[in-house]
Motif scaffolding. Structure first.
Motif, PDB file in Angstrom:
ATOM      1  N   LYS A 146       0.843  -1.187   0.000  1.00 28.62           N
ATOM      2  CA  LYS A 146       0.000   0.000   0.000  1.00 28.62           C
ATOM      3  C   LYS A 146       0.878   1.237   0.000  1.00 28.62           C
ATOM      4  O   LYS A 146       1.964   1.225   0.579  1.00 28.62           O
ATOM      5  CB  LYS A 146      -0.926   0.003   1.220  1.00 28.62           C
ATOM      6  CG  LYS A 146      -1.911  -1.155   1.238  1.00 28.62           C
ATOM      7  CD  LYS A 146      -2.809  -1.112   2.462  1.00 28.62           C
ATOM      8  CE  LYS A 146      -3.778  -2.272   2.467  1.00 28.62           C
ATOM      9  NZ  LYS A 146      -4.644  -2.264   3.676  1.00 28.62           N
ATOM     10  N   GLU A 147       0.405   2.267  -0.643  1.00 27.89           N
ATOM     11  CA  GLU A 147       1.200   3.481  -0.781  1.00 27.89           C
ATOM     12  C   GLU A 147       1.579   4.040   0.592  1.00 27.89           C
ATOM     13  O   GLU A 147       0.744   4.188   1.483  1.00 27.89           O
ATOM     14  CB  GLU A 147       0.436   4.531  -1.577  1.00 27.89           C
ATOM     15  CG  GLU A 147       1.269   5.768  -1.871  1.00 27.89           C
ATOM     16  CD  GLU A 147       0.562   6.752  -2.776  1.00 27.89           C
ATOM     17  OE1 GLU A 147       1.176   7.763  -3.142  1.00 27.89           O
ATOM     18  OE2 GLU A 147      -0.604   6.508  -3.119  1.00 27.89           O
ATOM     19  N   GLY A 148       2.857   4.322   0.764  1.00 25.20           N
ATOM     20  CA  GLY A 148       3.342   4.901   1.999  1.00 25.20           C
ATOM     21  C   GLY A 148       3.804   3.893   3.027  1.00 25.20           C
ATOM     22  O   GLY A 148       4.499   4.264   3.991  1.00 25.20           O
ATOM     23  N   TYR A 149       3.443   2.613   2.853  1.00 24.02           N
ATOM     24  CA  TYR A 149       3.819   1.617   3.866  1.00 24.02           C
ATOM     25  C   TYR A 149       5.332   1.467   3.943  1.00 24.02           C
ATOM     26  O   TYR A 149       5.912   1.469   5.037  1.00 24.02           O
ATOM     27  CB  TYR A 149       3.179   0.264   3.560  1.00 24.02           C
ATOM     28  CG  TYR A 149       3.570  -0.805   4.574  1.00 24.02           C
ATOM     29  CD1 TYR A 149       2.813  -0.993   5.727  1.00 24.02           C
ATOM     30  CD2 TYR A 149       4.703  -1.596   4.387  1.00 24.02           C
ATOM     31  CE1 TYR A 149       3.178  -1.941   6.676  1.00 24.02           C
ATOM     32  CE2 TYR A 149       5.073  -2.542   5.329  1.00 24.02           C
ATOM     33  CZ  TYR A 149       4.306  -2.717   6.468  1.00 24.02           C
ATOM     34  OH  TYR A 149       4.682  -3.656   7.394  1.00 24.02           O
ATOM     35  N   ALA A 150       5.991   1.307   2.801  1.00 23.48           N
ATOM     36  CA  ALA A 150       7.436   1.097   2.804  1.00 23.48           C
ATOM     37  C   ALA A 150       8.169   2.285   3.428  1.00 23.48           C
ATOM     38  O   ALA A 150       9.109   2.112   4.208  1.00 23.48           O
ATOM     39  CB  ALA A 150       7.928   0.849   1.378  1.00 23.48           C
ATOM     40  N   ASP A 151       7.738   3.495   3.092  1.00 23.50           N
ATOM     41  CA  ASP A 151       8.403   4.688   3.637  1.00 23.50           C
ATOM     42  C   ASP A 151       8.238   4.795   5.145  1.00 23.50           C
ATOM     43  O   ASP A 151       9.165   5.205   5.853  1.00 23.50           O
ATOM     44  CB  ASP A 151       7.854   5.954   2.966  1.00 23.50           C
ATOM     45  CG  ASP A 151       8.223   6.048   1.496  1.00 23.50           C
ATOM     46  OD1 ASP A 151       9.246   5.444   1.118  1.00 23.50           O
ATOM     47  OD2 ASP A 151       7.498   6.702   0.736  1.00 23.50           O
ATOM     48  N   SER A 152       7.080   4.420   5.651  1.00 23.17           N
ATOM     49  CA  SER A 152       6.814   4.579   7.077  1.00 23.17           C
ATOM     50  C   SER A 152       7.361   3.425   7.915  1.00 23.17           C
ATOM     51  O   SER A 152       7.528   3.581   9.134  1.00 23.17           O
ATOM     52  CB  SER A 152       5.302   4.713   7.322  1.00 23.17           C
ATOM     53  OG  SER A 152       4.611   3.561   6.875  1.00 23.17           O
TER      54      SER A 152
END
Length: 336
Positions: free
Chosen positions: A317-323
């Motif tokens: 999901k968008e943003g999961y990897a960054d967070s």
């Protein structure tokens, strides 16, 4: 013989597919061209360009159609496409996927976003944006992204016959993978029926970006580094493999981890971040902190190697990897 909706000065209707290795863009281009030649009575050609032949590397497929009276003597890359198919939304981070589009070009994107959101992401001033969540369809139907993208492309190219395409699918897959034929056709049909598109007009007084050929390097005799030094080699700590993930990524659960390092043993890109500290008995041991998703290409080999439930696969999901990323610390490397 069918009538092409638009042609350039050479009489060609041109399509460019932007993808990464492993999503089937090369095969999709060949099947698309075959459907146009066999089913629509057109002249057609398909060819691909790519660097290293491995999963996750950038790939472009080029397709040209013209009427039977026009000869195709041009096999240069498609630089001014009428239709662009973007097989992986994250490619826009590192590749100018909309390079050379016209005011009335159509850009098809594999994404769960809305056309309005993609317009901002791709920095498009005008054109038609089509959206199909090909990854979700492929995972649901247990098939590949390229079949859903082909279905959507046929919806955007009404001069192509879907029945002919289904015959091409059966011929291409029937001998080697007969069990996959029906799944591929179902995925194709869903791509055709579920694609959504929206047209955006060029704002008054605005102009389209100036066209620059993609094969012209930004580095020249005035701008290249001293001594011709390669400042960003593919194997350096600067690399970013996040665009290689095709929908799934590993999820780490610290409570279930026994720090056995089986995941690190099979990981081809050293994604796992470790820290040395004392265990409960006062002995020095390496403890897993997490995953640096900058280097994770989603191969999921670590999940098969994990003896516990510490690692599992999940739809990205968008943003999961960054967070959730845990960054490597390179003490011996200059930070930039």
């Amino acid at each position: 013989m069918v009538q092409l909706p638009k042609v350039n000065e050479l009489g060609f209707f041109e399509i460019r597919l932007e993808s990464i290795g492993g999503l089937g863009a090369n095969l999709a281009g060949k099947m698309l061209a075959e459907a146009g030649v066999v089913g629509a009575g057109l002249n057609g050609v398909s060819f691909s360009s790519y660097g290293s032949e491995k999963k996750g590397s950038a790939v472009k497929a080029h397709i040209r159609f013209c009427d039977m009276d026009t000869h195709i003597r041009d096999t240069s890359p498609v630089e001014r496409p009428h239709v662009v198919g973007v097989f992986h939304e994250a490619l826009a981070k590192t590749v100018n996927v909309t390079s050379g589009i016209h005011e009335h070009s159509t850009v098809l994107v594999n994404s769960a976003k809305t056309p309005e959101e993609l317009k901002e992401l791709l920095k498009m001033k005008a054109g038609t944006i089509a959206v199909i969540d090909a990854t979700s369809i492929a995972l649901k139907e247990k098939n590949r992204v390229n079949m859903a993208m082909l279905g959507a492309l046929f919806r955007l190219c009404p001069f192509l016959d879907t029945d002919i395409m289904k015959g091409v699918i059966e011929k291409s897959l029937g001998k080697k993978y007969p069990q996959a034929v029906q799944s591929a056709i179902t995925t194709f049909d869903r791509g055709y029926n579920e694609v959504k598109f929206m047209q955006f007009e060029l704002a008054a007084g605005d102009t389209m970006p100036e066209y620059v050929r993609s094969d012209i390097s930004a580095l020249g005799y005035e701008t290249q580094p001293m001594g011709g030094t390669i400042t960003n080699p593919g194997g350096s700590f600067l690399k970013n493999l996040s665009i290689s993930r095709s929908g799934m990524l590993p999820v780490y659960e610290n409570e279930s981890c026994i720090n056995c390092a089986q995941c690190d043993t099979v990981c081809p890109d050293q994604c796992f971040v470790w820290e040395e500290r004392l265990d409960r008995k006062g002995r020095s041991q390496m403890f897993l902190l997490g995953i640096d998703y900058q280097y994770c290409k989603g191969c999921l080999k670590c999940i098969g190697a994990c003896p516990t439930s510490a690692l599992s696969s999940s739809r990205e999901k968008e943003g999961y990897a960054d967070s959730h990323t845990v960054k490597h610390t390179f003490d011996l490397v200059t930070q930039v």
